[in-house]
Design an enzyme around this catalytic site. Structure first.
Site, PDB file in Angstrom:
ATOM      1  CG  ASP A  11      -6.334 -13.524  -3.113  1.00  0.00           C
ATOM      2  OD1 ASP A  11      -5.268 -12.931  -2.877  1.00  0.00           O
ATOM      3  OD2 ASP A  11      -6.664 -13.889  -4.251  1.00  0.00           O
ATOM      4  CG  ASP A 130      -3.819  -5.746  -8.374  1.00  0.00           C
ATOM      5  OD1 ASP A 130      -3.107  -6.762  -8.275  1.00  0.00           O
ATOM      6  OD2 ASP A 130      -4.432  -5.247  -7.414  1.00  0.00           O
TER       7      ASP A 130
END
Length: 266
Positions: A11, A130
């Site tokens: 990330d 998500d």
């Protein structure tokens, strides 16, 4: 049975690898190029690179960092974050990515998945989802048919900041129909908590689609990875915290999965 894949995830924001909890409280984990090279050397099956603030910041793709990472890895590299158009897919493939991951842009314009898959092939189009479990209040709200929506998971966009109201399982099925070759499924409830994958979510999506599902969000130990495959039905498992901070290596993860009877590339 095909070998199950272990995929470390980078990330990235501000040119650094970070890791948070429930998509918040980001902590620095290091330089993306160095970390990518380390995982390549450890025997990772693939690597995922997500620019986690590109969409919310309205930024362009960070091609120089992606090119630098791609130069260090000789395993499939998936890049996501800020991927909006078919032209972005071309730019990323030219920068060294093997697959591209759509998230918010697919929600805003689902047809982009049809177009990107038609042009470049489903094998290099990933849709990242998500998902967050509905609260009792959200479950009680009426759905499109007027009946209460019931238990389940909603899809969030813009780095987990916006509830789209889409049902995660139905959305995964639509994305697969439109040409996604893979679903990268992250439980926002479990992200960074080290409490294990949301296995009910993983299983529900795995059962709803015929394309591979990558489980993400919540790995705290090596058995969590195996559970994602054996209980969640995932084809691949993604982790960040346990690898970034040196708790375990990819090789140790593969050894544990093999010991539990899961085929892996050793």
């Amino acid at each position: 049975m095909l070998a199950k894949r272990i995929i470390p995830c980078l990330d990235v924001t501000g040119g650094r690898v970070v890791k948070g909890v429930n998509f918040l409280e980001l902590r620095d984990a290091g330089d993306p190029v160095e970390i990518a090279a380390r995982y390549n050397g450890q025997g990772a099956d693939e690597l995922t690179f997500l620019d986690i603030t590109a969409t919310s910041d309205g930024r362009d793709l960070i091609l120089p960092i992606i090119e630098a990472v791609a130069s260090q890895v000789f395993i499939p590299l998936t890049v996501g974050g800020g991927v909006r158009t078919v032209e972005d897919v071309r730019r990323l493939l030219n920068a060294g990515a093997d697959k591209t991951s759509f998230n918010s842009a697919a929600i805003a314009n689902p047809e982009v998945i049809d177009a990107a898959s038609a042009k470049y092939g489903a094998q290099c189009i990933v849709v990242a989802i998500d998902a967050k479990r509905r609260t009792p209040e959200e479950a009680a709200r009426p759905g499109p048919d007027g009946a209460p929506r019931g238990e389940g998971w909603d899809v969030y966009s813009h780095g987990g900041r916006k509830n789209t109201g889409l049902d995660a399982v139905q959305w995964a099925a639509e994305m697969a129909r439109r040409g996604a070759g893979e679903i990268l499924l992250t439980s926002m409830d479990r992200d960074g908590t080290k409490s294990g994958f949301d296995l009910a979510l993983t299983r529900a999506v795995s059962d709803a689609v015929s394309v591979p599902v990558i489980a993400s969000g919540g790995v705290g130990g090596l058995d969590d990875l195996a559970d994602g495959v054996q209980q969640g039905g995932a084809d691949a498992v993604l982790a960040a915290s346990i690898f970034h901070y040196g708790e375990y290596t990819v090789a140790q993860a593969k050894e544990r999965m093999a010991a539990r009877g899961i085929p892996v590339r050793l």
